[in-house]
Design a protein around this motif. Structure first.
Motif, PDB file in Angstrom:
ATOM      1  N   GLN A 317      22.986  56.873 -24.875  1.00  0.00           N
ATOM      2  CA  GLN A 317      22.498  56.490 -23.717  1.00  0.00           C
ATOM      3  C   GLN A 317      20.975  56.714 -23.671  1.00  0.00           C
ATOM      4  OE1 GLN A 317      25.012  57.766 -20.337  1.00  0.00           O
ATOM      5  NE2 GLN A 317      26.274  58.441 -21.905  1.00  0.00           N
ATOM      6  N   SER A 318      20.138  55.833 -23.238  1.00  0.00           N
ATOM      7  CA  SER A 318      18.529  56.257 -22.911  1.00  0.00           C
ATOM      8  C   SER A 318      18.423  56.664 -21.263  1.00  0.00           C
ATOM      9  CB  SER A 318      17.729  55.247 -23.404  1.00  0.00           C
ATOM     10  OG  SER A 318      18.153  53.997 -22.691  1.00  0.00           O
ATOM     11  N   ILE A 319      17.655  57.465 -21.298  1.00  0.00           N
ATOM     12  CA  ILE A 319      17.159  57.786 -19.889  1.00  0.00           C
ATOM     13  C   ILE A 319      15.805  57.083 -19.332  1.00  0.00           C
ATOM     14  CG2 ILE A 319      16.741  59.895 -18.441  1.00  0.00           C
ATOM     15  CD1 ILE A 319      17.612  61.547 -20.906  1.00  0.00           C
ATOM     16  N   TRP A 320      16.059  56.718 -18.092  1.00  0.00           N
ATOM     17  CA  TRP A 320      15.053  55.809 -17.536  1.00  0.00           C
ATOM     18  C   TRP A 320      14.776  56.475 -16.027  1.00  0.00           C
ATOM     19  CZ3 TRP A 320      13.435  50.735 -19.374  1.00  0.00           C
ATOM     20  CH2 TRP A 320      13.832  50.495 -20.508  1.00  0.00           C
ATOM     21  N   ILE A 321      13.670  55.689 -15.179  1.00  0.00           N
ATOM     22  CA  ILE A 321      13.529  56.255 -13.818  1.00  0.00           C
ATOM     23  C   ILE A 321      12.913  54.797 -13.375  1.00  0.00           C
ATOM     24  CG2 ILE A 321      10.928  56.888 -14.271  1.00  0.00           C
ATOM     25  CD1 ILE A 321      11.680  59.152 -11.981  1.00  0.00           C
ATOM     26  N   MET A 322      13.368  54.659 -11.998  1.00  0.00           N
ATOM     27  CA  MET A 322      12.724  53.411 -11.109  1.00  0.00           C
ATOM     28  C   MET A 322      12.512  53.770  -9.826  1.00  0.00           C
ATOM     29  SD  MET A 322      16.150  51.081 -10.847  1.00  0.00           S
ATOM     30  CE  MET A 322      17.607  51.615 -10.670  1.00  0.00           C
ATOM     31  N   ASP A 323      12.081  52.896  -9.027  1.00  0.00           N
ATOM     32  CA  ASP A 323      11.864  53.113  -7.812  1.00  0.00           C
ATOM     33  C   ASP A 323      13.097  53.168  -6.812  1.00  0.00           C
ATOM     34  OD1 ASP A 323       8.949  53.648  -7.977  1.00  0.00           O
ATOM     35  OD2 ASP A 323       8.443  51.565  -7.368  1.00  0.00           O
ATOM     36  N   ALA A 324      13.333  53.646  -5.690  1.00  0.00           N
ATOM     37  CA  ALA A 324      14.526  53.433  -5.150  1.00  0.00           C
ATOM     38  C   ALA A 324      15.114  52.106  -4.853  1.00  0.00           C
ATOM     39  CB  ALA A 324      14.570  54.430  -3.839  1.00  0.00           C
ATOM     40  N   ASN A 325      14.345  51.243  -5.032  1.00  0.00           N
ATOM     41  CA  ASN A 325      14.505  49.789  -4.620  1.00  0.00           C
ATOM     42  C   ASN A 325      14.687  49.062  -5.693  1.00  0.00           C
ATOM     43  OD1 ASN A 325      12.077  49.375  -5.630  1.00  0.00           O
ATOM     44  ND2 ASN A 325      11.127  48.747  -3.665  1.00  0.00           N
ATOM     45  N   GLY A 326      14.790  49.796  -6.883  1.00  0.00           N
ATOM     46  CA  GLY A 326      14.992  49.205  -8.211  1.00  0.00           C
ATOM     47  C   GLY A 326      13.784  48.497  -8.864  1.00  0.00           C
ATOM     48  N   LYS A 327      12.655  48.785  -8.361  1.00  0.00           N
ATOM     49  CA  LYS A 327      11.482  48.170  -8.935  1.00  0.00           C
ATOM     50  C   LYS A 327      10.849  49.301  -9.872  1.00  0.00           C
ATOM     51  CE  LYS A 327      10.486  44.747  -5.300  1.00  0.00           C
ATOM     52  NZ  LYS A 327       9.482  44.460  -4.291  1.00  0.00           N
ATOM     53  N   ASN A 328       9.990  48.917 -10.644  1.00  0.00           N
ATOM     54  CA  ASN A 328       9.271  49.560 -11.695  1.00  0.00           C
ATOM     55  C   ASN A 328       9.900  50.562 -12.428  1.00  0.00           C
ATOM     56  OD1 ASN A 328       6.839  48.755 -10.662  1.00  0.00           O
ATOM     57  ND2 ASN A 328       6.917  50.027  -8.809  1.00  0.00           N
ATOM     58  N   LYS A 329      10.765  49.867 -13.586  1.00  0.00           N
ATOM     59  CA  LYS A 329      11.383  50.730 -14.532  1.00  0.00           C
ATOM     60  C   LYS A 329      10.828  51.149 -15.461  1.00  0.00           C
ATOM     61  CE  LYS A 329      15.782  47.790 -13.512  1.00  0.00           C
ATOM     62  NZ  LYS A 329      15.323  46.908 -12.495  1.00  0.00           N
ATOM     63  N   LEU A 330      11.010  52.576 -15.844  1.00  0.00           N
ATOM     64  CA  LEU A 330      10.348  52.879 -16.850  1.00  0.00           C
ATOM     65  C   LEU A 330      11.253  53.764 -17.834  1.00  0.00           C
ATOM     66  CD1 LEU A 330       7.189  54.452 -14.950  1.00  0.00           C
ATOM     67  CD2 LEU A 330       7.230  52.364 -16.379  1.00  0.00           C
ATOM     68  N   GLN A 331      11.081  53.755 -19.121  1.00  0.00           N
ATOM     69  CA  GLN A 331      12.048  54.470 -19.830  1.00  0.00           C
ATOM     70  C   GLN A 331      11.291  56.019 -20.380  1.00  0.00           C
ATOM     71  OE1 GLN A 331      13.123  52.159 -23.219  1.00  0.00           O
ATOM     72  NE2 GLN A 331      14.608  53.634 -24.113  1.00  0.00           N
ATOM     73  N   ILE A 332      12.175  56.974 -20.372  1.00  0.00           N
ATOM     74  CA  ILE A 332      11.981  58.131 -20.791  1.00  0.00           C
ATOM     75  C   ILE A 332      12.305  58.575 -21.946  1.00  0.00           C
ATOM     76  CG2 ILE A 332      11.896  60.556 -19.896  1.00  0.00           C
ATOM     77  CD1 ILE A 332      12.361  59.776 -17.176  1.00  0.00           C
ATOM     78  N   SER A 333      13.470  58.128 -22.566  1.00  0.00           N
ATOM     79  CA  SER A 333      14.017  58.575 -23.732  1.00  0.00           C
ATOM     80  C   SER A 333      14.549  57.697 -24.654  1.00  0.00           C
ATOM     81  CB  SER A 333      15.004  59.923 -23.642  1.00  0.00           C
ATOM     82  OG  SER A 333      16.309  59.260 -23.456  1.00  0.00           O
ATOM     83  N   ALA A 334      14.541  57.859 -25.911  1.00  0.00           N
ATOM     84  CA  ALA A 334      15.428  57.094 -26.672  1.00  0.00           C
ATOM     85  C   ALA A 334      16.943  57.356 -26.653  1.00  0.00           C
ATOM     86  CB  ALA A 334      15.029  57.514 -28.271  1.00  0.00           C
ATOM     87  N   PRO A 335      17.649  56.529 -27.007  1.00  0.00           N
ATOM     88  CA  PRO A 335      19.322  56.563 -26.899  1.00  0.00           C
ATOM     89  C   PRO A 335      19.648  58.022 -27.508  1.00  0.00           C
ATOM     90  CG  PRO A 335      18.684  54.501 -27.639  1.00  0.00           C
ATOM     91  CD  PRO A 335      17.301  55.218 -27.783  1.00  0.00           C
ATOM     92  N   LEU A 336      20.250  58.770 -26.835  1.00  0.00           N
ATOM     93  CA  LEU A 336      20.742  59.836 -27.033  1.00  0.00           C
ATOM     94  C   LEU A 336      22.411  60.012 -26.722  1.00  0.00           C
ATOM     95  CD1 LEU A 336      17.862  62.065 -25.426  1.00  0.00           C
ATOM     96  CD2 LEU A 336      18.199  61.709 -27.720  1.00  0.00           C
ATOM     97  N   THR A 337      22.806  61.082 -27.326  1.00  0.00           N
ATOM     98  CA  THR A 337      24.530  61.375 -27.216  1.00  0.00           C
ATOM     99  C   THR A 337      24.560  62.382 -26.204  1.00  0.00           C
ATOM    100  OG1 THR A 337      25.092  60.807 -29.360  1.00  0.00           O
ATOM    101  CG2 THR A 337      26.583  61.917 -28.140  1.00  0.00           C
TER     102      THR A 337
END
Length: 382
Positions: A317-337
């Motif tokens: 699974q990769s780690i992401w962050i976005m605004d509370a309304n679902g906008k501006n998705k940004l990836q933080i990490s590569a896929p990890l176990t």
């Protein structure tokens, strides 16, 4: 003519990468690393995400972080006999991290949480099997200076591992008797039960409405897990439960405004949903995809979430962050176990999490449990 054949062959070989998406091509799978800024720019030239630091800070499964962000709460298992199960405290700072042993036991700790101001730790501990009698899980509290240890649950209880801190001395949990229990570190207890005796899995508390939010098995379909809301009424031990939604995987609540986000199984994919306790409106879709978890950042403004790619295994699974309304998705990490939830610092753009050791160095304890490593990522959103 020969040149055209070579071009056709090249197109045939590269076409699957473009049809399947370029994520696994650009992002290494199952590697303990964050996306560096070069990769971020390759994936999205307009990316606002900047990775400031990424480091391995120890071994263990991270459970919680103290209210001031100074200390992580870890579960550890010794890698060689005699096997012991440990709760450790990892004091984190910019200069040096300091590990302190907190609990050492032959009993297995299943989960642990700081109380509100880190004066002590609540933890669920699995008892030792004796003969044909199956052990039960007990809830225990130990003061941070280790001078006092109390068993909070009763001997006949079998406590579920998911617990929720209510305030500076109280915790709420569920047990295998389908009861919900509010207890304090002083030993005071109040037992509640749902009208339909719903088996409770995960549980959280919303103080403004004196409400319990929980996932539980559907009374008519034991293959389905639903999300429920119950308000605690004065003078009553009975909880009338309102169904929020069905097929829920996990959830989180923003205690500041009563907003709930949850991941929901929806056919061939999972989606992130939102529900407001105060508004009481129908749940709304935040985003659709291959989501595995979602949680609010401490200020409630953003959502940290994990997802797997359809072309990767579901364990990565990769780690992401976005605004509370679902906008501006940004990836933080590569896929990890991942082997833990994503733990966010209370006021910094820093996350902590645990993953399995890299495959070439993977080890397990004598009971076959994977040994986890703890990682820290500092990030900045421009």
């Amino acid at each position: 003519m020969k040149k055209n054949k070579w071009i056709a062959l090249l197109l045939f070989l590269t076409l699957p990468f473009f049809l399947g998406g370029c994520r696994s091509f650009l992002v290494p799978q199952d590697k303990p690393l964050a996306l560096n800024n070069t990769l971020l720019q390759q994936k999205n030239p307009q990316s606002k995400m900047e990775i400031l630091s990424f480091e391995n800070i120890g071994t263990g499964t991270v459970q919680d972080i103290s209210y001031d962000g100074s200390t992580l709460l870890l579960l550890n298992t010794t890698e060689a006999p005699p096997i012991t199960y440990n709760i450790n405290l990892l004091k984190v700072s910019e200069n040096e991290n300091q590990l302190t042993s907190f609990v050492n036991s032959e009993k297995h700790q299943l989960s642990a949480k700081f109380d509100e101001y880190a004066k002590g730790v609540f933890y669920v501990e699995k008892g030792l099997d004796t003969g044909n009698e199956k052990s039960s899980n007990q809830l225990i509290w130990t003061s941070i200076d280790k001078s006092v240890t109390k068993t909070i649950s009763s001997p006949e209880e079998n406590v579920n591992s998911n617990i929720c801190i209510v305030d500076d001395s109280s915790v709420i949990y569920s047990n295998s008797n389908n009861q919900i229990v509010m207890a304090t570190s002083e030993g005071d207890r109040r037992i509640y039960h749902t009208v339909r005796s719903i088996p409770v899995h995960d549980i959280q508390y919303y103080p403004k409405n004196n409400a319990v939010i929980f996932t539980g098995t559907d009374p008519t379909d034991d293959q389905k897990t639903n999300l429920y809301l119950s308000e605690i009424k004065d003078g009553s031990d009975e909880l009338s439960s309102t169904l929020i939604d069905e097929n829920v995987i996990n959830f989180d609540i923003n205690r500041q405004n009563g907003s709930i986000i949850y991941t929901q199984n929806y056919g061939d994919s999972n989606r992130i949903m939102s529900y407001s306790i105060s508004k009481g409106a129908q749940p709304s879709v935040v985003s659709e995809g291959n989501f595995t978890s979602a949680a609010y950042t401490p200020n409630g403004e953003k959502i940290l979430y994990t997802q797997f790619s359809s072309i990767n295994t579901k364990t990565s699974q990769s780690i992401w962050i976005m605004d509370a309304n679902g906008k501006n998705k940004l990836q933080i990490s590569a896929p990890l176990t991942l082997t833990s939830a994503i733990i966010a610092h209370p006021y910094k753009s820093t996350i902590y999490f645990s993953i399995e050791k890299k495959r070439e160095t993977a080890t397990s304890d004598t009971k076959g449990q994977p040994i986890s490593q703890i990682y820290k990522i500092d990030y900045n959103i421009n």
